[in-house]
Scaffold this active site. Sequence first.
Site, PDB file in Angstrom:
ATOM      1  N   LYS A 174       0.840  -1.200   0.000  1.00 40.35           N
ATOM      2  CA  LYS A 174       0.000   0.000   0.000  1.00 40.35           C
ATOM      3  C   LYS A 174       0.874   1.249   0.000  1.00 40.35           C
ATOM      4  CE  LYS A 174      -3.570  -0.144  -0.490  1.00 40.35           C
ATOM      5  NZ  LYS A 174      -4.178  -0.276  -1.858  1.00 40.35           N
ATOM      6  N   ASP A 218      -9.872   0.027  -3.694  1.00 39.20           N
ATOM      7  CA  ASP A 218      -8.758   0.757  -4.294  1.00 39.20           C
ATOM      8  C   ASP A 218      -9.261   1.743  -5.350  1.00 39.20           C
ATOM      9  OD1 ASP A 218      -5.649   0.813  -4.636  1.00 39.20           O
ATOM     10  OD2 ASP A 218      -6.414   0.622  -6.683  1.00 39.20           O
ATOM     11  N   GLU A 257      -9.192   5.902  -5.012  1.00 37.39           N
ATOM     12  CA  GLU A 257      -8.515   6.715  -6.023  1.00 37.39           C
ATOM     13  C   GLU A 257      -9.446   7.758  -6.625  1.00 37.39           C
ATOM     14  OE1 GLU A 257      -5.512   3.185  -7.674  1.00 37.39           O
ATOM     15  OE2 GLU A 257      -7.338   3.706  -8.757  1.00 37.39           O
TER      16      GLU A 257
END
Length: 335
Positions: free
Chosen positions: A131, A191, A195
């Site tokens: 990460k 994810d 984003e």
Amino acid sequence: MATIYYDQDADSSIIQDRKVAIIGYGSQGHAHSLNLRDSGVEVVVGLREGSKSRMEAEGEGLKVMIPAEAAAWADVVMLLVPDQHMADMYKAEIEQHMTAGKALMMAHGFNIHFGEISPADDIDVLMVAPKGPGHLVRRTYTEGSGVPSLLAVHQDATGNAKALGMSYAWANGGTRAGVLDTTFKEETETDLFGEQVILCGGLAEMVKAAFTTLVDAGYQPESAYFETLHELKLIVDLMYEGGLSWMRYSISDTAEYGDYQTGPKIVTDDTRAAMRQVLTDIQSGDFARQWMAEARAGAPNLLAQRAADRNHQVEQVGAELRDLMPFLTPKAPPS
């Protein structure tokens, strides 16, 4: 509560007894290759003929093969190429060499979760996802620490996939910081959501909108830049160190009061509804289909938006101001 693993939970000998091909030598590829090598793992880098990264990898003492040769040689194949290119490369150069008992790995679940890659049933398919950007993965490893990582198993043909993933994470420095047990679905969807809604999309639009609001109201662009972009790092660092409460403890009472009063005016019920729609589009696969169609058409919209945003006033003013900051190393994307 999530399960988190550390060094003591990993068997280092598993990955040290395997031959690992790292396909790609970008941000993550260079870090994984060097970290695994320094952890006593036999590694080759898979790069296409003419790759600009070949000289860099060989300069680090790494052996380089074309992807098909690397996949044929290896027991473990880690795909670290961009999402939009991964499936085509896998089908053309990797798939035929993934014989029974081998392991296919990646650091993001996009292509597996959305069905762009459908591996054979007799191989292990798993994910080890640091990460953090690759340069941080490498730097922290060399400093004796690491970057927290995610571990997920999509397919356990051998019965040993999870242990292999833990061992790989150990070699990459991940178990020094902690490895979170997750799934391909959870990693991929969270994810993409992070984003789009906050880390990249939401934040960039907030910066541009706030900057433009101040400039349009007659304030100097330089002042607007400092207040809407430059100081972001200071605030985010405080959040990173101790969460929202530590950030609020560290700022002035005036700033904290404004935080509570104004934040809900910016992030409204309409904003939350838009976030839920973004998540729905990700979960349904609509975003993935849209992005892959865009990429396979040559990414015309992406390239046009990239060019337009590089010409935004906040970027122009920022470049000039950063040139006056001796504590910063100038950085600019390739033209």
